[in-house]
Motif scaffolding. Structure first.
Motif, mmCIF file in Angstrom:
data_model
loop_
_atom_site.group_PDB
_atom_site.id
_atom_site.type_symbol
_atom_site.label_atom_id
_atom_site.label_comp_id
_atom_site.label_asym_id
_atom_site.label_seq_id
_atom_site.Cartn_x
_atom_site.Cartn_y
_atom_site.Cartn_z
ATOM 1 N N THR A 47 49.706 39.326 44.151
ATOM 2 C CA THR A 47 50.234 38.394 45.104
ATOM 3 C C THR A 47 51.053 37.407 44.562
ATOM 4 O OG1 THR A 47 48.428 37.036 44.368
ATOM 5 C CG2 THR A 47 47.883 38.533 46.178
ATOM 6 N N ASN A 82 51.124 44.623 48.049
ATOM 7 C CA ASN A 82 50.479 43.489 47.628
ATOM 8 C C ASN A 82 49.446 43.698 46.450
ATOM 9 O OD1 ASN A 82 50.731 40.650 47.812
ATOM 10 N ND2 ASN A 82 48.957 40.499 49.429
ATOM 11 N N GLN A 125 37.234 43.146 45.908
ATOM 12 C CA GLN A 125 36.999 43.666 47.388
ATOM 13 C C GLN A 125 38.304 44.225 48.033
ATOM 14 O OE1 GLN A 125 33.997 43.958 48.569
ATOM 15 N NE2 GLN A 125 34.884 45.221 50.408
ATOM 16 N N TYR A 126 39.424 43.551 47.641
ATOM 17 C CA TYR A 126 40.662 43.999 48.273
ATOM 18 C C TYR A 126 41.085 45.479 47.099
ATOM 19 C CZ TYR A 126 45.775 44.710 48.764
ATOM 20 O OH TYR A 126 47.132 45.220 48.936
ATOM 21 N N PHE A 127 40.942 45.358 46.017
ATOM 22 C CA PHE A 127 41.070 46.485 45.266
ATOM 23 C C PHE A 127 40.253 47.708 45.601
ATOM 24 C CE2 PHE A 127 42.208 43.250 41.663
ATOM 25 C CZ PHE A 127 43.728 43.263 41.997
ATOM 26 N N GLU A 179 49.651 34.944 42.028
ATOM 27 C CA GLU A 179 49.439 35.712 40.720
ATOM 28 C C GLU A 179 50.846 35.374 40.032
ATOM 29 O OE1 GLU A 179 46.630 38.883 40.435
ATOM 30 O OE2 GLU A 179 47.112 38.756 42.434
ATOM 31 N N LEU A 225 38.618 37.632 41.921
ATOM 32 C CA LEU A 225 38.779 36.902 43.238
ATOM 33 C C LEU A 225 39.282 38.257 44.232
ATOM 34 C CD1 LEU A 225 39.904 33.610 42.663
ATOM 35 C CD2 LEU A 225 37.371 34.121 43.197
ATOM 36 N N ARG A 226 39.760 39.087 43.953
ATOM 37 C CA ARG A 226 40.342 40.059 44.628
ATOM 38 C C ARG A 226 39.548 41.599 44.410
ATOM 39 N NH1 ARG A 226 45.617 41.039 44.054
ATOM 40 N NH2 ARG A 226 45.957 41.498 46.205
ATOM 41 N N PHE A 250 41.690 31.523 47.601
ATOM 42 C CA PHE A 250 42.086 32.011 46.368
ATOM 43 C C PHE A 250 43.132 31.073 45.483
ATOM 44 C CE2 PHE A 250 45.325 34.597 44.163
ATOM 45 C CZ PHE A 250 44.636 35.343 43.335
ATOM 46 N N PRO A 258 41.878 35.853 38.823
ATOM 47 C CA PRO A 258 42.619 36.472 40.056
ATOM 48 C C PRO A 258 42.171 37.928 40.473
ATOM 49 C CG PRO A 258 44.088 35.302 38.411
ATOM 50 C CD PRO A 258 42.933 35.388 37.917
ATOM 51 N N CYS A 259 41.836 38.470 39.477
ATOM 52 C CA CYS A 259 41.292 39.925 39.913
ATOM 53 C C CYS A 259 39.791 40.006 40.006
ATOM 54 C CB CYS A 259 41.290 40.812 38.389
ATOM 55 S SG CYS A 259 43.136 41.196 37.782
#
Length: 615
Positions: A168, A165, A333-335, A171, A330-331, A464, A327-328
């Motif tokens: 997403t 993922n 933390q996931y990366f 995206e 906002l994510r 998101f 989008p990047c």
């Protein structure tokens, strides 16, 4: 000048349109004959202007422009054929068949198969069209489009086989939407081409010369000499106006610097067109009469120098970066928590670049629409300056040209042409831009209703998705609102011109009513404006009959200019979906939107309070 190409043009109005335009041109020719007759009384000569000796022109600085073909440029037979077709076209065309056809081709390329689509379309519509659309050729445009497809591939297809993922579904949809509106922009170009041109695209591989010639928005953005001439010629043909009257006379000489810049204006294809009219020489200025092809080109060039089209581009870059990078961000933390490898980073970068290019290519198109309207304001303000005797300051800039010579009736016809040109300029490009804005408006309505559904809790989405939706909605609202506001301002100019023309007409009506006091009894004139024009007339003749005939001729020309203005006001205002945009309409629209949003917010707060009480 031979005007056969003008008077024999067929229009959507049919034969009646030709008869009416012919009658109008004949009426102006009769008026011109009367002017020549009045010249025998020395009423219309250089003495009727306000002399400015300090600005006298050296005739050696204004040589006649000899007609010549550019022998240094080797033009192919196909290019000459295309150029000839462009000079012959005058009606604005929009072919929905071509729009959807080329939209389909570009969706297939950007969103699905990329260069491999030629496997399916090599026989129909054929390889020449694939190459001409730069779907398969060693060309920068091909590699640019290839990058868009790679972004779609990395962000879309890979999503189906990736469990980590990294990108997403939201995206993926976001990127596909950016590519879709990019395809809409390109399809709109082909929708405005003639059937003969589309046939040419499908039958043979075109040279780089013709490919560059057809880069419509690039030429339009820079206002190249080709555009400066073709758009004026098309306007004259659409209205079936006689180019013999497309010459203007000023009350005093323009500044010498202005004249030098005017003489240097390059109006592409003007010489070739004159060759068809059996004219071998042309000068921007002949006997203190100014060719409006060069006048209009001078005004356009003046605006382009002061307001470069790159100014808006900075805002478009920022908006596109916000949409592509959000989008990047906002994510992030996931990366940090996920095991992101080199391939994943490459996918993310390609997806960002693709989204950026998709939005940038589309938003630039929206920006050009706003830039066009601001240029129209500048041109219309200059037309106001030319008609206004009183000292007046307009918002778009200072006065560049003197007031027109009201004592020359034919000048009103030339001014009316310039005024109509300022409203109508770039009709082909306006069709593309308004068509795109119309589609964007539909998208805005969908996003707005979707947002209302989220506010009312009918639609459940995460933070998101809400952020991306809000960004897109805010940016589109800004573009559409600014565009509609500019359109409403554009329609306000009809009232401004009507007032100015009525002021000039009333001045001559007053002079006619008081002709005995002014020209026989020589009573003092308290009105400074009246006094200026009365003195100009009295210096030439004291014949009441001649002056009466002369003033009546001027009033007839002013009435004709008012009739043309009212016709344009009824039939050619700024519209969206057939609705005439006015400031009152926009106010009502804004009130309705805020009322709707306020109701949704109120309902959401009430439901939240109810849920809290129940808990």
């Amino acid at each position: 000048m031979n005007n056969k190409c003008i008077t024999q043009v067929k229009t959507c109005l049919g034969d009646n349109g030709n008869i009416n335009s012919t009658d109008r041109n004949e009426r102006h020719r009769q008026a011109y004959s009367k002017v020549l007759q009045l010249k025998s009384f020395n009423l219309i000569q250089s003495e009727t202007r306000l002399e400015t000796p300090a600005k006298d022109l050296d005739e050696a600085e204004l040589p006649l422009r000899e007609h010549f073909y550019r022998d240094t440029i080797k033009r192919s037979e196909t290019f000459l054929k295309v150029a000839q077709e462009e000079m012959g076209r005058y009606q604005t065309e929009w072919h929905w068949k071509f729009f959807f056809e080329f939209l389909f081709y570009h969706i297939m390329f950007y969103n699905l198969f990329g260069p491999f689509m030629v496997v399916f379309f090599w026989k129909w519509p054929g390889m020449p069209l694939m190459i001409n659309m730069r779907f398969l050729k060693h060309h920068p445009q091909f590699y640019f489009q290839l990058l868009l497809w790679l972004g779609s591939l990395a962000g879309g297809y890979w999503y189906l086989f990736d469990d980590k993922n990294i990108i997403t579904l939201t995206e993926v949809v976001f990127t596909q939407f950016a590519l879709l509106i990019r395809a809409v922009v390109i399809a709109a170009k082909y929708a405005t081409l003639s059937q003969e041109r589309i046939k040419l695209y499908k039958q043979q591989v075109l040279s780089e010369e013709i490919f560059t010639f057809d880069l419509m928005m690039w030429d339009w953005r820079l206002q190249t000499p080709k555009v400066l001439f073709l758009e004026q010629l098309r306007f004259l043909k659409r209205r079936e106006l006689d180019p013999d009257f497309y010459k203007i006379d000023f009350l005093c000489q323009p500044h010498l610097k202005t004249v030098k810049e005017l003489v240097q204006v390059d109006v592409g294809f003007y010489s070739e067109w004159l060759e068809q009219q059996e004219e071998s020489q042309v000068a921007p200025i002949i006997d203190n009469t100014y060719n409006c092809f060069f006048i209009f080109g001078y005004l356009i060039n003046s605006y382009q120098k002061k307001h470069t089209p790159g100014g808006f581009s900075r805002y478009v870059v920022v908006q596109s970066l916000i949409l592509s990078l959000t989008p990047c961000f906002l994510r992030l933390q996931y990366f940090y928590e996920a095991d992101v490898g080199a391939i994943d980073i490459t996918r993310i970068v390609i997806n960002i670049l693709t989204t950026f290019q998709g939005f940038f290519g589309s938003f630039v198109f929206l920006q050009i629409g706003l830039y066009d309207l601001q240029r129209k304001f500048f041109l219309l303000d200059q037309c106001c300056y030319m008609l206004n005797i009183k000292e007046q300051k307009y918002s778009s800039g200072k006065k560049l040209l003197p007031t027109i010579n009201f004592n020359n009736p034919i000048t009103f016809q030339a001014w009316s042409m310039l005024r109509g040109m300022a409203f109508d300029y770039g009709r082909t490009y306006d069709f593309r831009i308004q068509g795109f804005y119309s589609l964007i408006f539909i998208g805005w309505i969908f996003l707005f209703l979707f947002g209302i559904g989220v506010l009312l809790d009918f639609i459940q989405i995460d933070y998101f998705q809400i952020t991306l939706l809000s960004e897109m909605l805010i940016i589109l609202t800004g573009f559409i609102g600014y565009y509609l506001w500019h359109g409403a301002r554009l329609n306000e100019y009809y009232e401004t011109f009507d007032i100015l023309l009525e002021d000039v007409r009333n001045m001559y009506v007053d002079m006619l009513r008081r002709k005995e006091q002014y020209f026989i009894l020589n009573l003092d004139i308290t009105n400074a404006i009246h006094k200026k024009f009365v003195i100009l007339l009295k210096n030439e003749t004291n014949s009441i009959e001649t002056i009466t005939q002369y003033i009546n001729l001027i009033i007839e020309e002013i009435d004709d200019a008012i009739r043309q203005l009212n016709y344009d006001k009824r039939h050619n205002p700024f519209k969206i979906y057939g609705i005439r945009i006015t400031l009152n309409f926009l106010q009502s629209l804004v009130v309705a939107v805020f009322t709707f949003v306020g109701y949704a917010v109120q309902q959401r707060m009430q439901s939240t309070d109810t849920a809290c009480l129940q808990n």
